[in-house]
Design a protein around this motif. Sequence first.
Motif, PDB file in Angstrom:
ATOM      1  N   ILE A  40       0.864  -1.188   0.000  1.00 46.80           N
ATOM      2  CA  ILE A  40       0.000   0.000   0.000  1.00 46.80           C
ATOM      3  C   ILE A  40       0.896   1.232   0.000  1.00 46.80           C
ATOM      4  O   ILE A  40       1.970   1.246   0.588  1.00 46.80           O
ATOM      5  N   GLY A  41       0.443   2.294  -0.637  1.00 45.99           N
ATOM      6  CA  GLY A  41       1.214   3.528  -0.662  1.00 45.99           C
ATOM      7  C   GLY A  41       0.789   4.397  -1.824  1.00 45.99           C
ATOM      8  O   GLY A  41      -0.275   4.178  -2.412  1.00 45.99           O
ATOM      9  N   PRO A  42       1.581   5.388  -2.197  1.00 44.34           N
ATOM     10  CA  PRO A  42       2.918   5.647  -1.652  1.00 44.34           C
ATOM     11  C   PRO A  42       2.882   6.375  -0.309  1.00 44.34           C
ATOM     12  O   PRO A  42       1.953   7.123  -0.036  1.00 44.34           O
ATOM     13  N   PHE A  43       3.924   6.123   0.495  1.00 45.01           N
ATOM     14  CA  PHE A  43       4.121   6.809   1.752  1.00 45.01           C
ATOM     15  C   PHE A  43       5.373   7.674   1.666  1.00 45.01           C
ATOM     16  O   PHE A  43       6.362   7.275   1.038  1.00 45.01           O
ATOM     17  N   SER A  44       5.341   8.840   2.306  1.00 46.04           N
ATOM     18  CA  SER A  44       6.473   9.768   2.298  1.00 46.04           C
ATOM     19  C   SER A  44       7.368   9.465   3.497  1.00 46.04           C
ATOM     20  O   SER A  44       6.931   9.595   4.652  1.00 46.04           O
ATOM     21  N   MET A  45       8.623   9.073   3.215  1.00 49.75           N
ATOM     22  CA  MET A  45       9.551   8.633   4.249  1.00 49.75           C
ATOM     23  C   MET A  45      10.817   9.480   4.216  1.00 49.75           C
ATOM     24  O   MET A  45      11.394   9.717   3.144  1.00 49.75           O
ATOM     25  N   ILE A  46      11.262   9.925   5.379  1.00 53.24           N
ATOM     26  CA  ILE A  46      12.538  10.637   5.489  1.00 53.24           C
ATOM     27  C   ILE A  46      13.666   9.619   5.538  1.00 53.24           C
ATOM     28  O   ILE A  46      13.603   8.636   6.281  1.00 53.24           O
ATOM     29  N   VAL A  47      14.711   9.847   4.760  1.00 55.53           N
ATOM     30  CA  VAL A  47      15.925   9.029   4.825  1.00 55.53           C
ATOM     31  C   VAL A  47      16.817   9.650   5.890  1.00 55.53           C
ATOM     32  O   VAL A  47      17.345  10.749   5.712  1.00 55.53           O
ATOM     33  N   ASP A  48      16.987   8.946   7.001  1.00 51.67           N
ATOM     34  CA  ASP A  48      17.565   9.541   8.201  1.00 51.67           C
ATOM     35  C   ASP A  48      18.745   8.714   8.710  1.00 51.67           C
ATOM     36  O   ASP A  48      18.562   7.671   9.330  1.00 51.67           O
ATOM     37  N   THR A  49      19.958   9.198   8.464  1.00 48.77           N
ATOM     38  CA  THR A  49      21.150   8.527   8.988  1.00 48.77           C
ATOM     39  C   THR A  49      21.281   8.695  10.495  1.00 48.77           C
ATOM     40  O   THR A  49      22.168   8.099  11.106  1.00 48.77           O
TER      41      THR A  49
END
Length: 295
Positions: A40-49
């Motif tokens: 399911i999506g799209p979902f907005s995801m932060i790329v977080d190191t």
Amino acid sequence: MLAILLFAATAPWSQAAQSASVPFVLLDNRMVITASIDRIGPFSMIVDTGSSAVVITPEVARRLGLHTRPAGRVTGAGSGSAALSTTRLSKVAFGSLNFENVAAEVLDLSPIRRAIGFPHLDGIIGYDVLRRFRVGVDMDASRLTLSYAPLPVPKNAAATAFTVDGNGIIQVPGAVDGVHGTFVLDTGDRFSLTLFRHFAQANDFYRDAPVRDAITGIGIGGPVYSDVLRTTVSIFGSTIPGVVTRASRDRAGAFAAGPQDASAGTGLLKRFNIVYDYPDQQLFAWPSRFFSQTD
């Protein structure tokens, strides 16, 4: 650093694809990609190191019909804490990469979304996914590449060895106004440079700050209070003057209690195209289109 999370989950993954390249959008100096979860999506995801795990919001968990289990409270960039739950995702996918049976953390990110004005903020992709890959951040093309194989870098790229702390956060040597220390690299931190409280106090960075005790961000745990000044920063073999820097005034949270000396956030990191080679614990950085931009 939206959150310092309590555990690193283990996620089986599909190696049918050896690499994936996806576009990202910089929103408030955070890299945001789209992903599907449980198809399911799209979902907005932060790329977080600066995060150890995959995180989703309670709204996403409800939409997916997931069972969640309370797991106490978690601290982050703010001085307070937030309720934490855990769950499992049957599948997380972005680009051509698929991750199955993913342990995830459930955190309310709505205070951050409202304060910053994100149109959507559904979760975070952190160390537990990134650690398997060479992670290429191409600021010039606004693309993120995850590859099992080494990625090409230009001849002018500066190589820097790094270590990873217990939360999966990259640590490198750096200097601010000639004072050397250990910097974490945190793409979840919107600011250019944050001086941890003990480092700012020990080196008298509060003395000449023109802005005092201001709210300089919102993180897990609430507002981040800091003095604000400009400094000269040395990192990845480059020296950059005029970097907007906050010296933490918080008495709790990551910037007050962290053992490192400073956090380099995306405000600074976006000046470089970077390949984070997690398997070999080294990175390669070279100037991006933002390198000479006034901070």
